[in-house]
Design a protein around this motif. Structure first.
Motif, PDB file in Angstrom:
ATOM      1  N   ASP A  63      18.001  39.996  38.619  1.00 47.14           N
ATOM      2  CA  ASP A  63      17.487  41.461  38.716  1.00 47.14           C
ATOM      3  C   ASP A  63      16.313  41.563  39.626  1.00 47.14           C
ATOM      4  N   HIS A  64      16.556  42.494  40.342  1.00 47.20           N
ATOM      5  CA  HIS A  64      15.478  42.708  41.265  1.00 47.20           C
ATOM      6  C   HIS A  64      14.106  42.987  40.974  1.00 47.20           C
ATOM      7  N   ALA A  65      14.000  43.630  39.681  1.00 46.48           N
ATOM      8  CA  ALA A  65      12.725  44.166  39.367  1.00 46.48           C
ATOM      9  C   ALA A  65      12.215  43.136  38.388  1.00 46.48           C
ATOM     10  N   THR A  66      12.857  42.461  37.573  1.00 43.28           N
ATOM     11  CA  THR A  66      12.252  41.811  36.480  1.00 43.28           C
ATOM     12  C   THR A  66      12.532  40.342  36.827  1.00 43.28           C
ATOM     13  N   HIS A  67      13.676  40.078  37.734  1.00 42.00           N
ATOM     14  CA  HIS A  67      13.916  38.552  38.032  1.00 42.00           C
ATOM     15  C   HIS A  67      14.512  37.883  36.866  1.00 42.00           C
ATOM     16  N   ASP A  68      15.097  38.679  35.727  1.00 43.33           N
ATOM     17  CA  ASP A  68      15.773  38.275  34.699  1.00 43.33           C
ATOM     18  C   ASP A  68      17.039  37.815  35.506  1.00 43.33           C
ATOM     19  N   LEU A  69      17.902  36.623  34.743  1.00 39.81           N
ATOM     20  CA  LEU A  69      18.970  36.363  35.081  1.00 39.81           C
ATOM     21  C   LEU A  69      20.216  36.537  34.608  1.00 39.81           C
ATOM     22  N   ARG A  70      21.456  36.658  34.921  1.00 40.40           N
ATOM     23  CA  ARG A  70      22.898  36.867  34.072  1.00 40.40           C
ATOM     24  C   ARG A  70      23.648  35.978  34.682  1.00 40.40           C
ATOM     25  N   ILE A  71      24.249  35.101  34.005  1.00 37.97           N
ATOM     26  CA  ILE A  71      25.077  33.883  34.623  1.00 37.97           C
ATOM     27  C   ILE A  71      26.435  34.079  33.805  1.00 37.97           C
ATOM     28  N   GLY A  72      27.487  33.620  34.680  1.00 37.46           N
ATOM     29  CA  GLY A  72      28.773  33.685  34.340  1.00 37.46           C
ATOM     30  C   GLY A  72      29.550  33.432  35.460  1.00 37.46           C
ATOM     31  N   TYR A  73      31.020  34.144  35.275  1.00 39.86           N
ATOM     32  CA  TYR A  73      31.780  33.819  36.626  1.00 39.86           C
ATOM     33  C   TYR A  73      32.999  34.649  36.518  1.00 39.86           C
ATOM     34  N   TYR A  74      33.354  34.725  37.775  1.00 44.23           N
ATOM     35  CA  TYR A  74      34.438  35.786  37.871  1.00 44.23           C
ATOM     36  C   TYR A  74      35.931  35.265  37.886  1.00 44.23           C
ATOM     37  N   THR A  75      36.822  35.911  37.343  1.00 42.53           N
ATOM     38  CA  THR A  75      38.407  35.384  37.447  1.00 42.53           C
ATOM     39  C   THR A  75      39.081  36.302  38.282  1.00 42.53           C
ATOM     40  N   ASP A  76      39.654  35.896  39.405  1.00 44.36           N
ATOM     41  CA  ASP A  76      40.166  36.796  40.103  1.00 44.36           C
ATOM     42  C   ASP A  76      41.738  36.543  40.602  1.00 44.36           C
ATOM     43  N   THR A  77      42.258  37.596  41.176  1.00 46.53           N
ATOM     44  CA  THR A  77      43.414  37.412  41.681  1.00 46.53           C
ATOM     45  C   THR A  77      43.214  37.993  43.078  1.00 46.53           C
ATOM     46  N   TYR A  78      44.187  37.576  44.127  1.00 44.09           N
ATOM     47  CA  TYR A  78      44.114  37.870  45.574  1.00 44.09           C
ATOM     48  C   TYR A  78      45.615  38.278  45.824  1.00 44.09           C
ATOM     49  N   ALA A  79      45.394  39.074  47.169  1.00 45.22           N
ATOM     50  CA  ALA A  79      46.679  39.442  47.598  1.00 45.22           C
ATOM     51  C   ALA A  79      46.328  39.511  49.129  1.00 45.22           C
ATOM     52  N   ARG A  80      47.439  38.926  50.099  1.00 49.35           N
ATOM     53  CA  ARG A  80      47.298  39.118  51.372  1.00 49.35           C
ATOM     54  C   ARG A  80      48.076  40.284  51.826  1.00 49.35           C
ATOM     55  N   THR A  81      47.194  41.180  52.646  1.00 52.09           N
ATOM     56  CA  THR A  81      47.477  42.591  52.905  1.00 52.09           C
ATOM     57  C   THR A  81      47.587  42.476  54.483  1.00 52.09           C
ATOM     58  N   ALA A  82      48.058  43.584  54.960  1.00 51.16           N
ATOM     59  CA  ALA A  82      48.099  43.891  56.480  1.00 51.16           C
ATOM     60  C   ALA A  82      46.603  43.912  56.892  1.00 51.16           C
ATOM     61  N   HIS A  83      45.635  43.801  56.274  1.00 52.29           N
ATOM     62  CA  HIS A  83      44.069  43.858  56.588  1.00 52.29           C
ATOM     63  C   HIS A  83      43.411  42.551  56.293  1.00 52.29           C
ATOM     64  N   GLY A  84      44.493  41.483  55.914  1.00 48.60           N
ATOM     65  CA  GLY A  84      44.165  40.150  55.454  1.00 48.60           C
ATOM     66  C   GLY A  84      43.720  39.901  53.862  1.00 48.60           C
ATOM     67  N   TRP A  85      43.304  38.893  53.296  1.00 44.91           N
ATOM     68  CA  TRP A  85      43.318  38.816  52.020  1.00 44.91           C
ATOM     69  C   TRP A  85      42.480  39.581  51.216  1.00 44.91           C
ATOM     70  N   ARG A  86      42.565  40.147  50.091  1.00 42.92           N
ATOM     71  CA  ARG A  86      41.880  41.067  49.412  1.00 42.92           C
ATOM     72  C   ARG A  86      41.890  40.886  47.751  1.00 42.92           C
ATOM     73  N   LEU A  87      40.700  41.104  47.256  1.00 43.24           N
ATOM     74  CA  LEU A  87      40.941  40.825  45.772  1.00 43.24           C
ATOM     75  C   LEU A  87      41.774  42.185  45.205  1.00 43.24           C
ATOM     76  N   ARG A  88      42.630  41.640  44.369  1.00 43.81           N
ATOM     77  CA  ARG A  88      43.450  42.862  43.600  1.00 43.81           C
ATOM     78  C   ARG A  88      42.930  42.929  42.293  1.00 43.81           C
ATOM     79  N   THR A  89      42.390  41.861  41.563  1.00 41.14           N
ATOM     80  CA  THR A  89      41.591  42.030  40.236  1.00 41.14           C
ATOM     81  C   THR A  89      40.345  41.286  40.398  1.00 41.14           C
ATOM     82  N   ARG A  90      39.340  41.351  39.607  1.00 39.97           N
ATOM     83  CA  ARG A  90      38.005  40.649  39.339  1.00 39.97           C
ATOM     84  C   ARG A  90      37.807  41.107  37.924  1.00 39.97           C
TER      85      ARG A  90
END
Length: 135
Positions: free
Chosen positions: A86-113
């Motif tokens: 957090d920019h104001a308090t410097h408190d932390l939140r930790i975790g992880y993202y679980t993603d799906t990706y798709a190749r598009t005409a514009h390159g790889w993109r996130l489909r879900t996060r």
């Protein structure tokens, strides 16, 4: 899995972290497919809801680690660790993202996060339901 594809996805994920840290909503939206979604707080949000969701979220540094990525042709899955400061308090939140990706005409993109928080208790969860109020 080609090295080029892997590097493209790692750059995509870095763009996510940098654009959200800088408050660059257009840049953030550009890392997703048009039908992309973000899940947290017991719900899933479409890109049309991102402006309000990002506006309501705490501001700070999104520090991400190297993602584990699995590709199968033009789609893929991955998991990426996150430490939010957090920019104001410097408190932390930790975790992880679980993603799906798709190749598009514009390159790889996130489909879900999907965000999973790691609590001090050791529990892993998607956040308090309705922590973010939809307009």
């Amino acid at each position: 899995m080609s090295t080029d594809d892997l590097m493209a996805i790692h750059q995509l994920l870095a763009r996510y972290a940098v654009t959200i840290t800088r408050g660059d909503l257009d840049g953030l939206l550009a890392v997703f497919t048009p039908d992309g979604t973000y899940s947290a707080f017991g719900d899933t949000y479409g890109l049309d809801e991102f402006p309000a969701l990002v506006d309501a979220a705490p501001k700070g540094l999104f520090l991400t680690g190297t993602a584990v990525v699995e590709l199968d042709g033009d789609t893929g899955t991955g998991t990426q660790p996150l430490c939010f400061v957090d920019h104001a308090t410097h408190d932390l939140r930790i975790g992880y993202y679980t993603d799906t990706y798709a190749r598009t005409a514009h390159g790889w993109r996130l489909r879900t996060r999907a965000m999973t928080f790691i609590r001090r208790s050791g529990a892993h969860d998607s956040g308090r339901p309705h922590a973010y109020q939809r307009p």
